[in-house]
Design a protein around this motif. Structure first.
Motif, short mmCIF file in Angstrom:
data_model
loop_
_atom_site.label_atom_id
_atom_site.label_comp_id
_atom_site.label_asym_id
_atom_site.label_seq_id
_atom_site.Cartn_x
_atom_site.Cartn_y
_atom_site.Cartn_z
N SER A 34 29.09 20.69 46.41
CA SER A 34 28.83 21.83 47.29
C SER A 34 27.58 22.56 46.78
O SER A 34 26.64 21.91 46.30
CB SER A 34 30.09 22.71 47.32
N ALA B 127 26.82 24.38 44.14
CA ALA B 127 26.45 24.18 42.73
C ALA B 127 26.15 22.72 42.45
O ALA B 127 25.12 22.39 41.84
CB ALA B 127 27.58 24.69 41.83
N ASP C 53 32.65 14.15 45.61
CA ASP C 53 33.07 15.39 46.28
C ASP C 53 34.28 15.16 47.18
O ASP C 53 34.30 14.22 47.98
CB ASP C 53 31.93 15.97 47.12
N LYS D 39 36.08 20.07 49.98
CA LYS D 39 36.81 21.31 50.26
C LYS D 39 36.12 22.51 49.62
O LYS D 39 36.65 23.11 48.67
CB LYS D 39 38.24 21.21 49.75
N ARG E 115 34.91 26.27 48.88
CA ARG E 115 35.76 27.47 48.91
C ARG E 115 35.64 28.24 50.23
O ARG E 115 36.60 28.80 50.71
CB ARG E 115 35.37 28.38 47.73
N HIS F 157 26.84 34.23 54.93
CA HIS F 157 25.77 35.22 54.96
C HIS F 157 25.12 35.41 53.60
O HIS F 157 25.75 35.21 52.57
CB HIS F 157 26.29 36.56 55.48
N ALA G 51 37.95 13.25 41.97
CA ALA G 51 38.03 12.74 40.60
C ALA G 51 39.38 13.17 40.04
O ALA G 51 39.69 14.37 40.00
CB ALA G 51 36.89 13.31 39.77
N HIS H 26 30.62 39.23 54.32
CA HIS H 26 31.17 39.51 55.66
C HIS H 26 31.51 40.99 55.71
O HIS H 26 32.53 41.41 55.15
CB HIS H 26 32.43 38.67 55.93
N ASP I 27 31.17 28.69 40.96
CA ASP I 27 32.28 29.64 40.84
C ASP I 27 33.18 29.34 39.65
O ASP I 27 33.76 30.26 39.06
CB ASP I 27 33.15 29.60 42.11
N ALA J 117 27.30 31.87 47.13
CA ALA J 117 26.66 30.57 47.24
C ALA J 117 25.32 30.55 46.50
O ALA J 117 24.93 29.52 45.92
CB ALA J 117 26.47 30.22 48.71
C1 LIG Z 1 36.36 33.03 52.76
C2 LIG Z 1 35.10 32.99 51.94
C3 LIG Z 1 33.88 33.31 52.52
C4 LIG Z 1 32.72 33.27 51.78
N1 LIG Z 1 31.56 33.63 52.34
C5 LIG Z 1 30.42 33.59 51.64
C6 LIG Z 1 29.18 33.97 52.24
O1 LIG Z 1 29.13 34.38 53.42
N2 LIG Z 1 28.05 33.92 51.49
C7 LIG Z 1 28.08 33.49 50.17
O2 LIG Z 1 27.02 33.44 49.55
N3 LIG Z 1 29.25 33.13 49.58
C8 LIG Z 1 30.40 33.18 50.28
N4 LIG Z 1 31.59 32.83 49.68
C9 LIG Z 1 31.58 32.37 48.29
C10 LIG Z 1 31.19 30.88 48.23
O3 LIG Z 1 32.08 30.14 49.06
C11 LIG Z 1 31.28 30.35 46.81
O4 LIG Z 1 30.62 31.21 45.91
C12 LIG Z 1 30.67 28.95 46.75
O5 LIG Z 1 31.33 28.09 47.65
C13 LIG Z 1 30.77 28.38 45.34
O6 LIG Z 1 30.13 27.14 45.33
P1 LIG Z 1 30.59 26.01 44.30
O7 LIG Z 1 29.68 24.88 44.54
O8 LIG Z 1 30.73 26.58 42.95
O9 LIG Z 1 32.10 25.63 44.74
P2 LIG Z 1 32.67 25.17 46.13
O10 LIG Z 1 31.77 25.54 47.24
O11 LIG Z 1 34.07 25.68 46.19
O12 LIG Z 1 32.68 23.57 46.05
C14 LIG Z 1 33.45 22.88 45.11
C15 LIG Z 1 33.50 21.44 45.61
O13 LIG Z 1 34.08 20.63 44.58
C16 LIG Z 1 35.01 19.76 45.18
N5 LIG Z 1 36.00 19.37 44.15
C17 LIG Z 1 36.84 20.13 43.46
N6 LIG Z 1 37.55 19.38 42.58
C18 LIG Z 1 37.11 18.10 42.75
C19 LIG Z 1 37.47 16.87 42.15
N7 LIG Z 1 38.39 16.79 41.19
N8 LIG Z 1 36.85 15.75 42.57
C20 LIG Z 1 35.90 15.82 43.54
N9 LIG Z 1 35.52 16.96 44.13
C21 LIG Z 1 36.13 18.09 43.74
C22 LIG Z 1 35.62 20.57 46.31
O14 LIG Z 1 36.27 19.73 47.25
C23 LIG Z 1 34.38 21.29 46.85
O15 LIG Z 1 33.73 20.51 47.83
C24 LIG Z 1 32.77 32.89 50.40
C25 LIG Z 1 34.00 32.57 49.82
C26 LIG Z 1 35.15 32.63 50.57
C27 LIG Z 1 36.47 32.30 49.92
#
Ligand SMILES: Cc1cc2nc3c(=O)[nH]c(=O)nc-3n(C[C@H](O)[C@H](O)[C@H](O)COP(=O)(O)OP(=O)(O)OC[C@H]3O[C@@H](n4cnc5c(N)ncnc54)[C@H](O)[C@@H]3O)c2cc1C
Length: 312
Positions: free
Chosen positions: A20, A22, A41, A44, A46, A54, A88, A144, A278, A286
């Motif tokens: 995603s 990161a 990936d 899913k 967050r 936004h 994984a 939001h 996160d 994001a």
């Molecule tokens: C309801 C909601 C609304 C939001 N709105 C905003 C917004 O408007 N603007 C903003 O900047 N931020 C927003 N955020 C925050 C944002 O979603 C997170 O900060 C961001 O998604 C974090 O990115 P990440 O890559 O760390 O993790 P994530 O986006 O959560 O991605 C993690 C990925 O790792 C995968 N994964 C996990 N474990 C495994 C495994 N064992 N094997 C393979 N894949 C795996 C998951 O399936 C997922 O695809 C929001 C959060 C929520 C809950």
């Protein structure tokens, strides 16, 4: 068509788990560093519950799935990047020789690992709440908030600290703090809430009501309906994946739940394992997740370049 990962006799330079904001940002640095990188990936992210994201540079208001798809598309242009749509289930080994097992069976080998697996929100059990998560039940007003245009907003007290959130939410609209069984704040906090014009509602909430995923009213246990456009809360969070713990990474308490301890280069306590997004920071969005991914990707690349040079 991507080749089958089992065909690679040599290990990947890095395997990024989580594709995603990161993970894809980390992989981009490694791809541009001409290293072989696999991104696993499970699909899913967050914020998959939200219809729009936004605040991200150049992408304000974009649909989360489209943002991620666009980033993947850019990365897919690099022939040294391999995507694996799977989860994984295990990761073990040591710097230079990690093995990642997929739920579907195959294994990938890598010199370095980047954990970008994110976190999971633990939502309170309340009728009508989970369905509205990401649209009218929210945690972050910067993500939001503006869109509600000054309409009545609520804050659900889930811990004694939630009064702080109510003080802040007044920036976005007239605010009600729903205690829902939490104790009344102390006199000092009550005075601040009064100064910010926050209404306090001590009654328990029965149900959240509104068309589809919108919120129109908070219905209290005593039958009163309080008109409301959105309800904010601060969920506890847990790791979305047990892999960091399984690898032996150290954890610390973040603002909302446990986070993986990392240094300024996003290296964890386990040599060769980096973590971004996160899962490895206290404040979440994001942009920060992507920035951490860039840091981790570049740091992994540097560690690959410079390993062994001192010994020569
Ligand atoms: C309801 C909601 C609304 C939001 N709105 C905003 C917004 O408007 N603007 C903003 O900047 N931020 C927003 N955020 C925050 C944002 O979603 C997170 O900060 C961001 O998604 C974090 O990115 P990440 O890559 O760390 O993790 P994530 O986006 O959560 O991605 C993690 C990925 O790792 C995968 N994964 C996990 N474990 C495994 C495994 N064992 N094997 C393979 N894949 C795996 C998951 O399936 C997922 O695809 C929001 C959060 C929520 C809950």
């Amino acid at each position: 068509m991507q080749p089958d990962v089992q065909m690679f006799a040599k290990p990947f330079d890095a395997v990024v788990i989580g594709g995603s904001y990161a993970g894809l940002s980390a992989a981009m640095q490694l791809a541009r560093g001409r290293r072989n990188v696999a991104v696993i990936d499970a699909g899913k992210p967050r914020n998959r519950f939200a219809t729009a994201s936004h605040g991200f540079f150049g992408q304000d208001g974009a649909e989360p799935a489209r943002m991620i798809a666009a980033a993947r598309e850019k990365l897919a242009a690099y022939p040294n990047v391999y995507f694996v749509a799977d989860e994984a289930s295990d990761a073990r080994g040591h710097e230079g020789a990690f093995t990642v097992t997929l739920v579907s069976g195959p294994m990938l080998e890598a010199s370095r690992l980047v954990l970008a697996t994110g976190i999971t929100d633990i939502l309170p059990d309340m009728p009508g709440l989970a369905d509205r998560w990401g649209v009218s039940v929210l945690h972050c007003p910067y993500c939001h908030g503006y869109e509600f245009g000054g309409a009545p907003l609520g804050v659900l007290a889930t811990t004694p600290h939630c009064a702080e959130k109510a003080l802040m939410i007044t920036e976005w609209g007239p605010t009600t703090l729903f205690l829902n069984g939490q104790p009344m704040p102390d006199a000092g906090v009550l005075a601040k809430l009064a100064r910010r014009g926050v209404t306090i509602e001590p009654s328990r909430i029965a149900v959240l009501d509104g068309e589809e995923r919108t919120l129109q009213a908070v219905v209290l246990a005593d039958g009163r309906r309080i008109a409301m456009a959105a309800l904010y809360l601060t969920p506890r969070t847990v790791m979305a994946s047990p892999l960091a713990e399984r690898l032996g990474c150290s954890f610390e308490d973040g603002f909302f739940g446990p986070i993986i301890v990392t240094d300024g280069k996003k290296a964890t306590s386990v040599p060769g394992v980096f973590a971004a997004g996160d899962a490895a920071r206290g404040m979440h969005n994001a942009t920060w997740a992507s920035a951490d991914g860039v840091t981790a990707g570049a740091a992994v690349h540097h560690s690959l370049i410079f390993e062994g040079l001192d010994a020569a």
